[in-house]
Enzyme design. Structure first.
Site, short mmCIF file in Angstrom:
data_model
loop_
_atom_site.label_atom_id
_atom_site.label_comp_id
_atom_site.label_asym_id
_atom_site.label_seq_id
_atom_site.Cartn_x
_atom_site.Cartn_y
_atom_site.Cartn_z
N SER A 188 -23.96 -8.81 -7.76
CA SER A 188 -23.25 -7.53 -7.83
C SER A 188 -23.95 -6.47 -8.65
CB SER A 188 -21.84 -7.76 -8.38
OG SER A 188 -21.94 -8.21 -9.72
N HIS A 216 -18.91 -9.80 -2.19
CA HIS A 216 -19.50 -8.46 -2.03
C HIS A 216 -20.11 -8.25 -0.64
CE1 HIS A 216 -19.01 -6.46 -5.88
NE2 HIS A 216 -19.23 -7.62 -6.47
N LYS A 247 -11.77 -6.61 -2.14
CA LYS A 247 -12.87 -5.64 -2.12
C LYS A 247 -12.85 -4.89 -0.79
CE LYS A 247 -15.68 -7.53 -5.82
NZ LYS A 247 -15.62 -8.93 -6.25
C1 LIG Z 1 -15.07 -9.81 -7.30
C2 LIG Z 1 -15.61 -11.17 -7.21
C3 LIG Z 1 -14.78 -12.29 -7.37
C4 LIG Z 1 -13.34 -12.16 -7.76
O1 LIG Z 1 -12.56 -11.79 -6.68
P1 LIG Z 1 -10.98 -11.60 -6.92
O2 LIG Z 1 -10.38 -11.77 -5.58
O3 LIG Z 1 -10.82 -10.22 -7.48
O4 LIG Z 1 -10.55 -12.62 -7.89
C5 LIG Z 1 -15.33 -13.54 -7.20
N1 LIG Z 1 -16.63 -13.69 -6.90
C6 LIG Z 1 -17.46 -12.65 -6.76
C7 LIG Z 1 -18.89 -12.87 -6.42
C8 LIG Z 1 -16.98 -11.35 -6.92
O5 LIG Z 1 -17.80 -10.32 -6.80
#
Ligand SMILES: *Cc1c(COP(=O)(O)O)cnc(C)c1O
Length: 413
Positions: A188, A216, A247
């Site tokens: 990220s 992502h 996301k």
């Molecule tokens: C954002 C993210 C998460 C967490 O996701 P949520 O549904 O908000 O708990 C987990 N793994 C990665 C790689 C992320 O970027």
């Protein structure tokens, strides 16, 4: 008793402030979108800014169809279930969403969680024990790290994205009953997409399973938005995929694990965040069904974020910024110096461009940057406004068309 702890906590908090690492929340007074109103610092007059730091890759967070589906859910299925799934918390729509996710990713089965954090927290412990090995990328997300900690398997860490090091760890782990390679689909802070074609090939060579957290990439990466497995040409070859509904897919909350049938079936029996935490709300479920339907019908949004990303990356490169190359809508503008990243982000905010500067320990020492995230919610006018503002501020700090060494010579690491 609290007196002593209170003193200690106050000292610790002061330490975080002094180190300049204290995280503040900024109040957004509008729905999540490209154009938002932000109150920052607290108590100051609200400012209109273009948002370049949300994970709202497809612009669906406030999409009319998503909102309509959420409203509809309240009418047809109520608000909450007040139960875990296996007691009295499963509605027809939960199964419908799980089936749609499996169909979308060409996987065998899917299990929903309250968040991807929970999906990762609940995926390793039921499947792997003390006789097994988990081989994990050094830059993996905190929730993968925590999930691995909850499980008794031996952990092997490989240098990020380094296939030779991964192979060395696989050789070390040959004595284990099962081996699983765990990686983020995209990292990220860099927007780097994992080399899943090579990872799958190594998994085959060393008889290992593969697990990808595609938070992502889901909906965004790959020709039809199926994620990093599609981008790398290995759809259907990864055993376990975890991802988020929080996301690109609408951005409210929720997560899932999708993959091999027996694995998902066992997770339903043994995965603790699934067994001991409440059912995902009907609002999220029906909105997510609408999102999967939209993404199945057309690649329009995924194509739009790709076009926006391309325009921004090309424009910023031409303007003379040092950006990490790639195709991901995460675009790191490299500045190397922590203070420079904060100063520039503040100046950009004054220009109406909302971006965040990141520095150690969120990224490596001397690798400070501003991270820009593009969205299908942006129009070209937003992109062009951002490039113009970056160019103005880049000139002010005299960092355009400069090498890494020149920027470091001027500002230090
Ligand atoms: C954002 C993210 C998460 C967490 O996701 P949520 O549904 O908000 O708990 C987990 N793994 C990665 C790689 C992320 O970027």
């Amino acid at each position: 008793m609290y007196g002593k702890m209170k003193d200690d906590l106050q000292k610790e908090l002061a330490g975080i402030r002094e180190a300049g690492l204290f995280k503040e929340e900024r109040f957004i007074l509008t729905p999540q979108a490209a154009d938002i109103k932000v109150e920052y610092p607290e108590g100051s007059p609200p400012q209109d800014v273009v948002n370049f730091c949300a994970n709202n890759y497809l612009g669906l967070s406030s999409h009319p169809k998503v909102i309509a589906a959420a409203h509809d859910a309240l009418k047809t299925h109520g608000y909450g279930m007040s139960s875990v799934r296996f007691i009295c918390g499963t509605q027809d729509i939960h199964k419908e969403l799980e089936d749609k996710i499996s169909e979308f990713f060409h996987t065998e089965d899917t299990i929903l969680y309250a968040a991807c954090f929970d999906a990762n927290g609940g995926v390793f412990e039921p499947l792997f024990g003390k006789d097994d090995a988990i081989i994990t990328d050094a830059l993996n997300h905190a929730s993968i790290i925590d999930g691995i900690r909850l499980c008794k398997a031996t952990r092997y860490i490989y240098q990020t994205n380094n296939m030779a090091d991964l192979e060395a760890r696989l050789k070390e782990a040959q004595g284990a009953r099962y081996r699983v390679i765990a990686t983020d689909g995209a990292f990220s802070m860099d927007g780097t997409i994992a080399q899943l074609d090579k990872i799958v090939a190594l998994a085959e060579k060393y008889d290992a399973l593969t697990m990808v957290d595609d938070a992502h990439c889901t909906g965004v990466i790959g020709k039809t938005g199926r994620g990093s497995t599609e981008h790398c040409g290995v759809m259907g070859q990864v055993d376990i995929i975890t991802s988020t509904l929080g996301k690109a897919l609408g951005g409210a909350s929720g997560g899932f694990t999708t993959g091999r049938k027996e694995i998902i079936e066992l997770l339903r029996q043994r995965s603790r965040p699934y067994l001991f935490s409440n059912t995902v709300s009907s609002i999220v479920v029906k909105a997510s069904i609408a999102v999967i339907d939209m993404l199945t019908a057309t690649t329009e949004l995924r194509d739009k974020v790709a076009a926006n990303t391309d325009r921004f990356r090309k424009g910023m490169t031409a303007a003379g910024f040092d950006i990490k190359p790639g195709v991901h809508p995460i675009v790191p503008i490299m500045l190397y110096n922590a203070k420079l990243s904060q100063d520039m982000a503040r100046d950009l905010y004054a220009e109406g461009i909302y971006v965040i500067g990141f520095y150690y320990p969120v990224v490596g020492k001397g690798l400070a940057r501003i991270r820009v995230q593009l969205s299908a919610g942006h129009e070209f006018k937003h992109i062009d406004k951002a490039i113009a503002a970056f160019t103005k501020i880049g000139k002010k700090y005299d960092i355009l068309h400069k090498t890494k060494e020149q920027i470091i010579a001027k500002y230090g690491e």
